[in-house]
Design an enzyme around this catalytic site. Structure first.
Site, PDB file in Angstrom:
ATOM      1  N   GLN A 217       0.884  -1.178   0.052  1.00 14.90           N
ATOM      2  CA  GLN A 217      -0.056   0.048   0.035  1.00 14.90           C
ATOM      3  C   GLN A 217       1.065   1.187   0.052  1.00 14.90           C
ATOM      4  O   GLN A 217       1.742   1.561   1.161  1.00 14.90           O
ATOM      5  CB  GLN A 217      -1.078  -0.099   1.289  1.00 14.90           C
ATOM      6  CG  GLN A 217      -1.486   1.265   1.548  1.00 14.90           C
ATOM      7  CD  GLN A 217      -2.223   1.712   0.219  1.00 14.90           C
ATOM      8  OE1 GLN A 217      -3.090   1.109  -0.330  1.00 14.90           O
ATOM      9  NE2 GLN A 217      -2.578   2.973   0.092  1.00 14.90           N
TER      10      GLN A 217
ATOM     11  N   PRO B 194      -5.823  -2.759   4.512  1.00 11.28           N
ATOM     12  CA  PRO B 194      -6.216  -1.675   5.645  1.00 11.28           C
ATOM     13  C   PRO B 194      -7.221  -0.640   5.174  1.00 11.28           C
ATOM     14  O   PRO B 194      -7.640   0.262   5.783  1.00 11.28           O
ATOM     15  CB  PRO B 194      -4.850  -0.890   5.785  1.00 11.28           C
ATOM     16  CG  PRO B 194      -4.202  -1.199   4.531  1.00 11.28           C
ATOM     17  CD  PRO B 194      -4.533  -2.674   4.027  1.00 11.28           C
TER      18      PRO B 194
ATOM     19  N   GLY C 201     -10.708   0.496   2.295  1.00 13.68           N
ATOM     20  CA  GLY C 201     -11.698  -0.072   1.483  1.00 13.68           C
ATOM     21  C   GLY C 201     -11.305  -0.439   0.195  1.00 13.68           C
ATOM     22  O   GLY C 201     -11.499  -1.532  -0.417  1.00 13.68           O
ATOM     23  N   GLY C 202     -10.709   0.495  -0.610  1.00 17.96           N
ATOM     24  CA  GLY C 202     -10.009   0.461  -1.784  1.00 17.96           C
ATOM     25  C   GLY C 202      -8.799   1.287  -2.120  1.00 17.96           C
ATOM     26  O   GLY C 202      -8.636   2.340  -1.348  1.00 17.96           O
ATOM     27  N   MET C 203      -8.154   0.847  -3.165  1.00 18.53           N
ATOM     28  CA  MET C 203      -7.032   1.610  -3.352  1.00 18.53           C
ATOM     29  C   MET C 203      -6.827   1.552  -4.982  1.00 18.53           C
ATOM     30  O   MET C 203      -6.889   0.498  -5.778  1.00 18.53           O
ATOM     31  CB  MET C 203      -5.667   1.183  -2.818  1.00 18.53           C
ATOM     32  CG  MET C 203      -4.410   1.928  -3.172  1.00 18.53           C
ATOM     33  SD  MET C 203      -4.469   3.703  -2.718  1.00 18.53           S
ATOM     34  CE  MET C 203      -3.786   4.339  -4.156  1.00 18.53           C
ATOM     35  N   GLU C 204      -6.923   2.868  -5.735  1.00 19.30           N
ATOM     36  CA  GLU C 204      -6.735   3.222  -7.042  1.00 19.30           C
ATOM     37  C   GLU C 204      -5.788   2.670  -8.038  1.00 19.30           C
ATOM     38  O   GLU C 204      -5.298   3.175  -8.591  1.00 19.30           O
ATOM     39  CB  GLU C 204      -7.499   4.403  -7.254  1.00 19.30           C
ATOM     40  CG  GLU C 204      -6.381   5.521  -7.043  1.00 19.30           C
ATOM     41  CD  GLU C 204      -6.677   6.028  -5.544  1.00 19.30           C
ATOM     42  OE1 GLU C 204      -7.031   5.276  -4.638  1.00 19.30           O
ATOM     43  OE2 GLU C 204      -6.177   7.243  -5.099  1.00 19.30           O
TER      44      GLU C 204
ATOM     45  N   HIS D 236     -16.189   4.285  -7.014  1.00 19.62           N
ATOM     46  CA  HIS D 236     -15.117   5.304  -6.583  1.00 19.62           C
ATOM     47  C   HIS D 236     -13.649   4.957  -6.916  1.00 19.62           C
ATOM     48  O   HIS D 236     -13.049   6.011  -7.417  1.00 19.62           O
ATOM     49  CB  HIS D 236     -15.221   5.281  -4.762  1.00 19.62           C
ATOM     50  CG  HIS D 236     -14.279   6.087  -4.308  1.00 19.62           C
ATOM     51  ND1 HIS D 236     -14.380   7.448  -3.604  1.00 19.62           N
ATOM     52  CD2 HIS D 236     -12.698   5.931  -4.134  1.00 19.62           C
ATOM     53  CE1 HIS D 236     -13.358   8.032  -3.402  1.00 19.62           C
ATOM     54  NE2 HIS D 236     -12.390   7.360  -3.448  1.00 19.62           N
ATOM     55  N   GLU D 237     -13.168   3.922  -6.845  1.00 17.97           N
ATOM     56  CA  GLU D 237     -11.874   3.355  -7.056  1.00 17.97           C
ATOM     57  C   GLU D 237     -11.759   3.401  -8.797  1.00 17.97           C
ATOM     58  O   GLU D 237     -10.774   3.972  -9.137  1.00 17.97           O
ATOM     59  CB  GLU D 237     -11.376   2.174  -6.734  1.00 17.97           C
ATOM     60  CG  GLU D 237     -11.605   1.941  -5.307  1.00 17.97           C
ATOM     61  CD  GLU D 237     -10.958   2.837  -4.243  1.00 17.97           C
ATOM     62  OE1 GLU D 237     -10.069   3.664  -4.692  1.00 17.97           O
ATOM     63  OE2 GLU D 237     -11.360   3.169  -3.220  1.00 17.97           O
TER      64      GLU D 237
ATOM     65  N   HIS E  21     -11.144   7.032  -9.798  1.00 14.59           N
ATOM     66  CA  HIS E  21      -9.891   7.539  -9.718  1.00 14.59           C
ATOM     67  C   HIS E  21      -9.037   7.492 -11.083  1.00 14.59           C
ATOM     68  O   HIS E  21      -7.874   8.211 -11.137  1.00 14.59           O
ATOM     69  CB  HIS E  21      -9.116   7.055  -8.663  1.00 14.59           C
ATOM     70  CG  HIS E  21      -9.225   7.559  -7.150  1.00 14.59           C
ATOM     71  ND1 HIS E  21      -8.928   8.556  -6.622  1.00 14.59           N
ATOM     72  CD2 HIS E  21      -9.781   6.645  -6.098  1.00 14.59           C
ATOM     73  CE1 HIS E  21      -9.253   9.060  -5.584  1.00 14.59           C
ATOM     74  NE2 HIS E  21      -9.737   8.014  -5.183  1.00 14.59           N
TER      75      HIS E  21
ATOM     76  N   GLU F 192      -9.605  13.000  -3.963  1.00 18.65           N
ATOM     77  CA  GLU F 192     -10.738  12.586  -3.296  1.00 18.65           C
ATOM     78  C   GLU F 192     -12.267  13.127  -3.601  1.00 18.65           C
ATOM     79  O   GLU F 192     -13.137  12.446  -3.636  1.00 18.65           O
ATOM     80  CB  GLU F 192     -10.430  12.216  -1.800  1.00 18.65           C
ATOM     81  CG  GLU F 192      -9.264  11.350  -1.591  1.00 18.65           C
ATOM     82  CD  GLU F 192      -9.311   9.892  -2.330  1.00 18.65           C
ATOM     83  OE1 GLU F 192     -10.276   9.529  -2.492  1.00 18.65           O
ATOM     84  OE2 GLU F 192      -8.166   9.373  -2.387  1.00 18.65           O
TER      85      GLU F 192
ATOM     86  N   ASP G 141      -1.690  11.866   6.237  1.00 21.01           N
ATOM     87  CA  ASP G 141      -2.825  11.158   6.730  1.00 21.01           C
ATOM     88  C   ASP G 141      -3.575  12.141   7.697  1.00 21.01           C
ATOM     89  O   ASP G 141      -4.825  12.049   7.851  1.00 21.01           O
ATOM     90  CB  ASP G 141      -2.472  10.116   7.671  1.00 21.01           C
ATOM     91  CG  ASP G 141      -1.992   8.676   6.848  1.00 21.01           C
ATOM     92  OD1 ASP G 141      -2.124   8.984   5.625  1.00 21.01           O
ATOM     93  OD2 ASP G 141      -1.914   7.789   7.504  1.00 21.01           O
TER      94      ASP G 141
ATOM     95  N   TYR H 242     -13.078  14.608   1.164  1.00 24.17           N
ATOM     96  CA  TYR H 242     -14.113  13.587   0.159  1.00 24.17           C
ATOM     97  C   TYR H 242     -15.278  14.454  -0.074  1.00 24.17           C
ATOM     98  O   TYR H 242     -15.677  14.455  -0.934  1.00 24.17           O
ATOM     99  CB  TYR H 242     -14.146  12.338   1.030  1.00 24.17           C
ATOM    100  CG  TYR H 242     -13.097  11.255   0.966  1.00 24.17           C
ATOM    101  CD1 TYR H 242     -11.919  11.526   1.795  1.00 24.17           C
ATOM    102  CD2 TYR H 242     -13.054  10.133   0.239  1.00 24.17           C
ATOM    103  CE1 TYR H 242     -10.970  10.392   1.882  1.00 24.17           C
ATOM    104  CE2 TYR H 242     -12.028   9.338  -0.086  1.00 24.17           C
ATOM    105  CZ  TYR H 242     -10.790   9.637   0.847  1.00 24.17           C
ATOM    106  OH  TYR H 242      -9.843   8.742   0.992  1.00 24.17           O
TER     107      TYR H 242
ATOM    108  N   ARG I 181      -9.630  -3.110   8.393  1.00 21.19           N
ATOM    109  CA  ARG I 181      -9.997  -1.947   7.572  1.00 21.19           C
ATOM    110  C   ARG I 181      -9.840  -0.760   8.435  1.00 21.19           C
ATOM    111  O   ARG I 181     -10.784  -0.633   9.564  1.00 21.19           O
ATOM    112  CB  ARG I 181     -11.295  -2.173   7.112  1.00 21.19           C
ATOM    113  CG  ARG I 181     -11.418  -1.114   5.797  1.00 21.19           C
ATOM    114  CD  ARG I 181     -12.760  -1.198   5.143  1.00 21.19           C
ATOM    115  NE  ARG I 181     -13.156  -0.199   4.454  1.00 21.19           N
ATOM    116  CZ  ARG I 181     -14.311  -0.084   3.943  1.00 21.19           C
ATOM    117  NH1 ARG I 181     -15.244  -1.360   3.677  1.00 21.19           N
ATOM    118  NH2 ARG I 181     -14.834   0.992   3.107  1.00 21.19           N
TER     119      ARG I 181
ATOM    120  N   LYS J 113     -10.745   2.092   8.542  1.00 20.67           N
ATOM    121  CA  LYS J 113     -11.929   3.084   8.897  1.00 20.67           C
ATOM    122  C   LYS J 113     -12.662   2.367   9.955  1.00 20.67           C
ATOM    123  O   LYS J 113     -13.580   3.171  10.503  1.00 20.67           O
ATOM    124  CB  LYS J 113     -12.307   3.243   7.330  1.00 20.67           C
ATOM    125  CG  LYS J 113     -13.843   3.887   7.322  1.00 20.67           C
ATOM    126  CD  LYS J 113     -14.613   3.864   5.984  1.00 20.67           C
ATOM    127  CE  LYS J 113     -15.765   3.773   6.156  1.00 20.67           C
ATOM    128  NZ  LYS J 113     -16.767   3.654   4.845  1.00 20.67           N
TER     129      LYS J 113
END
Ligand code: BES
Ligand code: ZN
Length: 647
Positions: free
Chosen positions: A171, A301, A303-306, A330-331, A334, A353, A411, A419, A592, A594
């Protein structure tokens, strides 16, 4: 090369163009011509990245070639990174970002080059300064990542679905890739890249790039080759290695995951191809070839990563009824906002975002209809207001879209201001100018900034040039500078549709008055209506009322991760003992951030009732979590080894 950038050359410093300005462009077709071989680095003050040591205007990396061995026994990747560099002729050194890398040697491909690792900062790592000879154009770095590299999570077989094979994933966002790739780790310094990855024979490697060759198995290892020919921000280089299988979902979409997850993942993701088509109709051509996804083990870690061409997804979005697939929208979005036009620094994270959250709901609307989209917009406005309250209220500096992150971790900017205030801004502009005009504008924005870094100032200037066009009345209506540079929410916010949750809101009022619970109605609600209901209930409820909810709706066992989270947050806030085993099960079965961070931190904040529970639950949960998640939860002082910053 120079001609390709004529429009933007004034604002941009394209180092290579100085040397090659007499050359004719070598690419002629339109699609290829808009992909710069060496993407520009911005030269304006707002584009200086405080989270990287690089000095790209002196010397910058434009291509990375990795040749890495993945060793599950030592938990290291090791091998070489060959960097192509572009430099001022008189540049004496190039500065890279390095966090904990073990460097064996650096050469120009032939002769060693002197280098120095500077003092390390806890978040940023250290500058790696390599001395350049007058003719140095390439660096070959032989190195290993450290076993605790923050970008990488190494899973034992027991932590996977199949339980037979180990697993590795990375990540990168925002500043973690410097723990496994020695390069300039700044979103404003785009790099094309390629990789050869050596893994133990039964395993499969995937990366955020197309395969460049068929995998080759020999002598107990398989070598996978990848090539990303388009310049991308380095946080978008990603890898996963495990027992992975692929299933096609459509002509340009498909999913990778562990074999036992393949059926569930493919059926949840069945609408993906339609989403790509819908996104293209709104935002213009999808420029990355394929759109595949990887569904990771539960410790992922996010929800998603683009990651380009290969979105990484948490398995917790699999609800069985596609009710959480706005994550995929969403992803996917991106692929335009973030991956084509990329925030030059993390201060403009909202450009990634906020724009993506807006786009996500447009994709949802076109596939699942106006009502579903209106509900998500409404939940978004609730989240935005909550974020304003949590970030110092309407005058809080961190409620600005463009925020000051100097001396802080990126972060810190990872809030629903980026967002949801970001998305509300674009929704407001859309409402003021009308959808047709706004869509045409956004397509133009992506076309004009494809494969380039962007800043808030560039976005506002571009809006003024192409949308406002000197119309004073329109300029006044839009309040552009208020949205981006002022705290709080401007007065022209377009409110969400108050009817979006008419039923759920009525039910909240009735329940809050002490009325009975309508379990039949709950049964007919969408996931978003259930979320609205749980989130709008009074935050303090007596045990008997919580019993009514729990027993009527079986909330402790609910499988939908978002609904489960909303319930557990309410329950912890009320010291509701019957929910504690459910909290434990939830935070020890997935990692996750979040979900797990707010729940553990709510427990930890309740010194008497919650904290001892948090300590014992975190001891069991911690081994599952990714380093980026434990790093932040450790600060709560729940584990013996970490400092207790709250005491
Ligand atoms: N790019 C982000 C994830 C991210 C942001 C990672 C900042 C590291 C630093 C991704 O697109 C994202 O926003 N993921 C969300 C899901 C989304 C539906 C809001 C998440 O993981 O919760
Ligand atoms: Zn995102």
């Amino acid at each position: 090369m120079m001609r390709l950038f004529a429009a933007t050359a004034a604002a941009l410093l394209l180092l290579s163009s100085c040397e090659k300005s007499d050359e004719a462009p070598t690419v002629t077709d339109k699609a290829a011509a808009e992909v710069p071989k060496i993407a520009p680095v911005l030269a304006t003050a707002d584009a200086v990245d405080p989270h990287s040591y690089a000095k790209p205007l002196e010397a910058r990396v434009y291509h990375v070639a990795l040749d890495l061995n993945v060793d599950f026994d030592t938990r290291r990747v090791s091998g070489t990174a060959t960097l192509d560099i572009d430099r001022k002729p008189d540049a004496k050194e190039i500065v890279l970002d390095d966090k904990g890398l073990e460097i064996q040697s650096i050469t120009d491909g032939d002769k060693p080059l002197p280098y120095k690792v500077g003092a390390a900062d806890e978040s940023l790592g250290a500058p790696l300064a390599v001395t350049l000879n007058p003719d140095t154009k390439k660096l070959v770095i032989t190195y290993k990542s450290a076993p605790n590299a923050e970008a990488l999570q190494w899973l034992s077989p027991e932590q996977t679905a199949g339980k037979q094979h180990p697993y590795l994933f990375s990540q990168g966002e925002a500043i973690y890739n410097r723990t496994w790739i020695p390069t300039q780790d700044s979103p404003g310094i785009r790099q094309s890249w390629e990789a050869k990855i050596h893994v133990p024979a039964p395993l499969t490697a995937v990366m955020s790039a197309p395969r460049a060759a068929e995998p080759l198995t020999q002598g107990g290892e398989t070598v996978f080759a990848f090539n990303m020919d388009k310049p991308v921000a380095p946080y978008l280089i990603a890898i996963a290695v495990g027992d992975l299988k692929f299933r096609s979902l459509g002509p340009r979409t498909g999913v990778w995951t562990e074999p036992s997850m393949l059926d569930a993942a493919a059926s949840e993701l069945a609408d993906t191809e339609k989403m790509v088509d819908a996104a293209e109709r709104i935002f213009g051509p999808y420029r990355w070839g394929r759109y595949d996804m990887l569904v990771l083990p539960p410790s992922f870690p996010l929800g998603g990563m683009e990651n380009p061409t290969l979105t990484f997804l948490t398995p917790t979005f699999i609800a069985g009824d596609k009710s959480l697939v706005s994550l995929v929208a969403h992803e996917l979005a991106h692929s335009w906002s973030g991956n084509l036009a990329t925030n030059a620094t993390w201060s403009d994270f909202w450009l990634n975002e906020g724009t993506t959250t807006y786009a996500e709901r447009r994709i949802v609307e076109s596939i699942y209809g106006k009502k579903a989209a209106a509900q998500q917009v409404s939940l978004g406005v609730d989240a935005m207001n909550k974020a304003v309250a949590e970030n110092g209220g309407p005058t809080g500096a961190d409620t600005k879209l463009h925020i000051d992150l100097k001396g802080r971790h990126p972060d810190d900017g990872l809030t629903d201001i980026a967002y949801e205030k970001g998305s509300a801004f674009l929704r407001t502009v859309e409402a003021v100018v009308g959808r047709d005009k706004f869509d045409a504008y956004m397509r133009g924005w992506f076309d004009r900034h494809a494969f380039q870094p962007v800043t808030s100032a560039m976005f506002l200037a571009d809006l003024r040039e192409h949308l406002v066009k000197g119309d004073k009345a329109l300029e006044a209506k839009l309040q552009l500078d208020n949205w981006v540079y002022k705290p709080g929410i401007p007065s022209n916010l377009v409110k969400p549709d108050p009817q979006a949750f008419a039923d759920a809101d009525k039910a909240v009022a009735a329940f809050a008055r002490g009325g009975p619970l309508d379990t039949a109605q709950w049964g007919k609600w969408s996931t978003d209506e259930r979320l609205r209901f749980l989130n709008k209930l009074p935050r303090k409820l007596p045990k008997a009322r919580l019993d009514t909810l729990e027993q009527g709706l079986k909330l402790n066992e609910i499988r939908n991760s978002e609904v489960r989270f909303a319930w557990l947050a309410l329950a912890i806030g009320n010291r509701y003992d019957p929910a504690v085993p459910s909290v434990e099960q939830f935070v020890t079965s997935q990692g996750r951030g979040k979900f797990v961070r707010p729940l553990l931190s709510a427990l930890a904040d309740d010194k008497q009732w919650g904290r001892p529970k948090a300590v014992s639950i975190y001891a069991k949960a911690r081994p599952l979590y990714h380093p980026s998640v434990t790093q932040r939860i450790d600060k709560l002082g729940l584990s013996g080894t970490a400092e207790d910053t709250k005491s």
